[in-house]
Write an enzyme that holds these catalytic residues in place. Structure first.
Site, PDB file in Angstrom:
ATOM      1  N   LYS A  11       0.871  -1.380  -0.048  1.00 18.35           N
ATOM      2  CA  LYS A  11       0.006  -0.074   0.267  1.00 18.35           C
ATOM      3  C   LYS A  11       0.767   1.250  -0.061  1.00 18.35           C
ATOM      4  O   LYS A  11       2.062   1.284   0.576  1.00 18.35           O
ATOM      5  CB  LYS A  11      -0.713   0.094   1.204  1.00 18.35           C
ATOM      6  CG  LYS A  11      -2.211   0.688   1.038  1.00 18.35           C
ATOM      7  CD  LYS A  11      -3.555   0.164   0.431  1.00 18.35           C
ATOM      8  CE  LYS A  11      -4.438   1.131   0.460  1.00 18.35           C
ATOM      9  NZ  LYS A  11      -5.750   0.242  -0.255  1.00 18.35           N
ATOM     10  N   VAL A  61     -21.304   0.197  -6.202  1.00 11.99           N
ATOM     11  CA  VAL A  61     -21.385  -1.228  -6.215  1.00 11.99           C
ATOM     12  C   VAL A  61     -22.852  -1.854  -5.834  1.00 11.99           C
ATOM     13  O   VAL A  61     -23.345  -2.665  -6.233  1.00 11.99           O
ATOM     14  CB  VAL A  61     -20.292  -1.827  -5.293  1.00 11.99           C
ATOM     15  CG1 VAL A  61     -20.603  -3.466  -4.889  1.00 11.99           C
ATOM     16  CG2 VAL A  61     -18.925  -1.339  -5.467  1.00 11.99           C
ATOM     17  N   GLY A  65     -26.348   1.051   1.235  1.00 15.04           N
ATOM     18  CA  GLY A  65     -25.532   1.542   0.278  1.00 15.04           C
ATOM     19  C   GLY A  65     -25.734   1.304  -0.927  1.00 15.04           C
ATOM     20  O   GLY A  65     -25.553   0.094  -1.263  1.00 15.04           O
ATOM     21  N   VAL A  66     -26.522   1.931  -1.776  1.00 15.21           N
ATOM     22  CA  VAL A  66     -26.991   1.740  -3.107  1.00 15.21           C
ATOM     23  C   VAL A  66     -25.933   2.795  -4.124  1.00 15.21           C
ATOM     24  O   VAL A  66     -26.701   3.204  -4.938  1.00 15.21           O
ATOM     25  CB  VAL A  66     -28.317   1.872  -3.474  1.00 15.21           C
ATOM     26  CG1 VAL A  66     -28.926   0.597  -2.966  1.00 15.21           C
ATOM     27  CG2 VAL A  66     -29.016   2.757  -3.001  1.00 15.21           C
ATOM     28  N   GLY A  67     -24.714   2.866  -3.837  1.00 11.32           N
ATOM     29  CA  GLY A  67     -23.710   3.464  -4.663  1.00 11.32           C
ATOM     30  C   GLY A  67     -23.342   2.766  -5.755  1.00 11.32           C
ATOM     31  O   GLY A  67     -23.952   1.763  -6.189  1.00 11.32           O
ATOM     32  N   TYR A  72     -25.763  -0.425  -6.412  1.00 14.94           N
ATOM     33  CA  TYR A  72     -26.584  -0.421  -7.442  1.00 14.94           C
ATOM     34  C   TYR A  72     -26.620  -1.490  -8.333  1.00 14.94           C
ATOM     35  O   TYR A  72     -27.719  -2.183  -8.555  1.00 14.94           O
ATOM     36  CB  TYR A  72     -26.095   0.989  -8.277  1.00 14.94           C
ATOM     37  CG  TYR A  72     -26.930   0.962  -9.548  1.00 14.94           C
ATOM     38  CD1 TYR A  72     -28.318   1.397  -9.595  1.00 14.94           C
ATOM     39  CD2 TYR A  72     -26.437   0.631 -10.683  1.00 14.94           C
ATOM     40  CE1 TYR A  72     -29.063   1.384 -10.993  1.00 14.94           C
ATOM     41  CE2 TYR A  72     -27.142   0.518 -12.071  1.00 14.94           C
ATOM     42  CZ  TYR A  72     -28.246   0.985 -12.010  1.00 14.94           C
ATOM     43  OH  TYR A  72     -28.887   0.908 -13.301  1.00 14.94           O
TER      44      TYR A  72
HETATM   45  P1  NAD Z   1     -19.898   4.431  -3.111  1.00 14.56           P
HETATM   46  O1  NAD Z   1     -19.387   5.773  -2.442  1.00 14.56           O
HETATM   47  O2  NAD Z   1     -20.381   4.584  -4.687  1.00 14.56           O
HETATM   48  O3  NAD Z   1     -21.049   3.830  -2.698  1.00 14.56           O
HETATM   49  C1  NAD Z   1     -21.403   3.981  -1.154  1.00 14.56           C
HETATM   50  C2  NAD Z   1     -22.787   4.506  -0.815  1.00 14.56           C
HETATM   51  O4  NAD Z   1     -23.117   4.339   0.460  1.00 14.56           O
HETATM   52  C3  NAD Z   1     -23.134   5.952  -1.233  1.00 14.56           C
HETATM   53  O5  NAD Z   1     -24.394   5.987  -2.210  1.00 14.56           O
HETATM   54  C4  NAD Z   1     -23.329   6.367  -0.005  1.00 14.56           C
HETATM   55  O6  NAD Z   1     -24.233   7.770  -0.199  1.00 14.56           O
HETATM   56  C5  NAD Z   1     -23.950   5.396   0.844  1.00 14.56           C
HETATM   57  N1  NAD Z   1     -23.946   5.602   2.493  1.00 14.56           N
HETATM   58  C6  NAD Z   1     -22.549   6.253   3.132  1.00 14.56           C
HETATM   59  N2  NAD Z   1     -23.103   6.012   4.616  1.00 14.56           N
HETATM   60  C7  NAD Z   1     -24.282   5.419   4.336  1.00 14.56           C
HETATM   61  C8  NAD Z   1     -25.012   4.990   5.562  1.00 14.56           C
HETATM   62  N3  NAD Z   1     -24.838   5.323   6.861  1.00 14.56           N
HETATM   63  N4  NAD Z   1     -26.307   4.249   5.252  1.00 14.56           N
HETATM   64  C9  NAD Z   1     -26.514   3.955   4.043  1.00 14.56           C
HETATM   65  N5  NAD Z   1     -25.897   4.389   2.940  1.00 14.56           N
HETATM   66  C10 NAD Z   1     -24.664   4.934   3.188  1.00 14.56           C
HETATM   67  O7  NAD Z   1     -18.869   3.465  -2.948  1.00 14.56           O
HETATM   68  P2  NAD Z   1     -18.741   2.048  -3.796  1.00 14.56           P
HETATM   69  O8  NAD Z   1     -17.690   2.019  -4.714  1.00 14.56           O
HETATM   70  O9  NAD Z   1     -19.987   1.488  -3.984  1.00 14.56           O
HETATM   71  O10 NAD Z   1     -18.029   1.043  -2.371  1.00 14.56           O
HETATM   72  C11 NAD Z   1     -19.162   0.584  -1.349  1.00 14.56           C
HETATM   73  C12 NAD Z   1     -18.323   0.079  -0.189  1.00 14.56           C
HETATM   74  O11 NAD Z   1     -17.550  -1.245  -0.871  1.00 14.56           O
HETATM   75  C13 NAD Z   1     -17.355   0.571   0.271  1.00 14.56           C
HETATM   76  O12 NAD Z   1     -16.966   0.184   1.484  1.00 14.56           O
HETATM   77  C14 NAD Z   1     -15.967   0.358  -0.584  1.00 14.56           C
HETATM   78  O13 NAD Z   1     -14.757   0.523   0.245  1.00 14.56           O
HETATM   79  C15 NAD Z   1     -16.176  -1.274  -0.983  1.00 14.56           C
HETATM   80  N6  NAD Z   1     -15.684  -1.586  -2.123  1.00 14.56           N
HETATM   81  C16 NAD Z   1     -15.920  -1.210  -3.332  1.00 14.56           C
HETATM   82  C17 NAD Z   1     -15.139  -1.599  -4.414  1.00 14.56           C
HETATM   83  C18 NAD Z   1     -15.507  -0.890  -5.894  1.00 14.56           C
HETATM   84  O14 NAD Z   1     -15.074  -1.778  -6.686  1.00 14.56           O
HETATM   85  N7  NAD Z   1     -15.977  -0.114  -5.863  1.00 14.56           N
HETATM   86  C19 NAD Z   1     -13.993  -2.787  -4.345  1.00 14.56           C
HETATM   87  C20 NAD Z   1     -14.000  -3.167  -2.978  1.00 14.56           C
HETATM   88  C21 NAD Z   1     -14.709  -2.867  -1.825  1.00 14.56           C
END
Ligand code: NAD
Length: 372
Positions: free
Chosen positions: A86, A190, A186-188, A192
């Site tokens: 890292k 991932v 969390g429907v961001g 979604y």
């Molecule tokens: P993102 O920021 O696109 O989505 C996260 C969502 O969670 C956002 O829409 C945010 O508004 C919501 N959120 C935050 N606090 C919240 C709460 N208290 N209650 C409900 N919703 C809440 O992030 P992402 O890329 O979708 O990643 C989601 C998780 O997965 C993170 O922990 C990330 O570290 C992990 N992750 C992501 C990836 C990837 O490929 N994107 C890979 C491995 C791990």
């Protein structure tokens, strides 16, 4: 009698666990960075570059060490020929990030001769990786225009979905998710895509997000139910899928869980190792986060061979097999799945790492080799 040198704090914190920790300083650009290589037993260490205004250098060092070690386990469990590392850059990216600084980081990185490969993380993105790529090949997560893999989220979501099938098989002896109720926190990016796969598989969804637009989108597109953000973990459901922030499985949330399975993409879902034991005692099946969310890592790692989305998606299906193996180990050894995941990863590092002597680029043909 000669006394040995007194250990400084920094060496004490490294113990004998880390292969290499390098501090980079470039005065003109203001770059202050630390790269930690935890292990190259399985191959070059890969892990993201975090750009963050750490309150102290000690905080930055602790963070990079913790995260580097986590990457060793994640890559090992995912079956990759990669080790764990890292990097952190100390400072506020909004204030100090510049082309000079990122290129200085890239030049420094190049001096490690491929022992550490960087990628995006908190505070950095694909554009930054493109800039670093101008100085070194030791970078993945570049934009598609630069031959990179682009947004990993759909691949991560696909891996989580395959992982949920492994969980269903373990819990109900039936891989089908049809008719199962899944609470998605969390429907961001991932969450979604996960909702999309689950809906297509016939699951019913209750979704929650602090971002009202993100919730509105999944309601509009998939007709899901919704819950308040502070109530989502307590939904009466089959599966709770944390896809927001870490630390959701903690003292005050465990007693209110009403699910049989906890499995989602969020990193560091357990506030501590003890919470993994608590879930096991309650008979709740936990899919260790670093195993089920490895899709993003598998995706960027594919860039080292010349990125191919179809191949990355196919490799992500290995998450299903990795989880099945972790669950089997947990049953056989009567340990929690979180402990079983650590043992599963350590076992691979021992078995395969033994075959590969300490990885040094250009070393003999019989020794380990770089993956590009
Ligand atoms: P993102 O920021 O696109 O989505 C996260 C969502 O969670 C956002 O829409 C945010 O508004 C919501 N959120 C935050 N606090 C919240 C709460 N208290 N209650 C409900 N919703 C809440 O992030 P992402 O890329 O979708 O990643 C989601 C998780 O997965 C993170 O922990 C990330 O570290 C992990 N992750 C992501 C990836 C990837 O490929 N994107 C890979 C491995 C791990």
């Amino acid at each position: 009698m000669r006394e040995g040198p007194r250990l400084m704090g920094v060496f004490r914190s490294l113990g004998d666990e880390f292969e290499e920790v390098v501090h980079f300083h470039d005065r003109p650009s203001g770059l202050q960075a630390i790269v930690a290589v935890h292990s190259t037993a399985l191959g070059p260490a890969l892990g993201g570059l975090r750009f963050y205004p750490y309150p102290s250098e000690e905080d930055a060092l602790n963070d990079v060490l913790r995260l580097a070690k986590g990457m060793t386990y994640k890559a090992a469990a995912a079956g990759l020929d990669l080790g764990g590392g890292k990097a952190v850059i100390i400072g506020d990216p909004k204030r100090i990030k510049s082309e000079e600084l990122l290129r200085a980081f890239g030049r420094f990185l190049d001096t490690l001769q491929g022992r550490y490969i960087t990628s995006e993380d908190v505070g950095t993105g694909g554009d930054d990786m493109d800039t670093i790529r101008r100085e070194t090949r030791s970078v993945v997560g570049c934009s598609p225009a630069m031959g990179g893999s682009g947004d990993p989220s759909p691949v991560t979501a696909w891996g989580v979905y395959k992982g949920l099938i492994a969980c269903a098989e373990e819990m109900w002896k039936d891989p089908s998710l049809a008719g199962k109720r899944v609470a998605v926190q969390g429907v961001g990016k991932v969450g979604y895509h996960l909702v999309k796969h689950l809906t297509e598989a016939g699951a019913s969804i209750v979704a929650s997000d602090v971002d009202v637009d993100a919730v509105a989108r999944v309601v509009r597109e998939f007709d899901v139910d919704t819950a308040e953000p502070d109530k989502i973990h307590a939904q009466d459901c089959d599966i709770f899928a944390p896809c927001a922030l870490g630390g959701i499985i903690r003292d005050d949330t465990v007693p209110s869980l009403r699910c049989r399975i906890v499995a989602g993409s969020a990193n560091n879902q357990l506030a501590s190792q003890e919470h993994g034991e608590a879930l096991a005692e309650l008979g709740i099946l936990y899919a260790p986060d670093y195993v089920i969310n490895a899709g993003g890592l598998i995706n960027v790692a594919d860039e080292l061979r010349g990125y191919d989305r179809a191949r990355a998606m196919a490799r992500v299906e290995g998450i299903y097999r990795a989880l099945r193996a972790v669950f089997l180990l947990a049953t056989q050894e009567r340990i929690s799945t979180s402990r079983a995941a650590d043992r599963f990863a350590e076992d691979r590092i021992d078995r395969i790492g033994r075959l590969r002597s300490y990885w040094v680029p250009g070393r003999s043909a019989s020794g380990p080799r770089a993956v590009w």
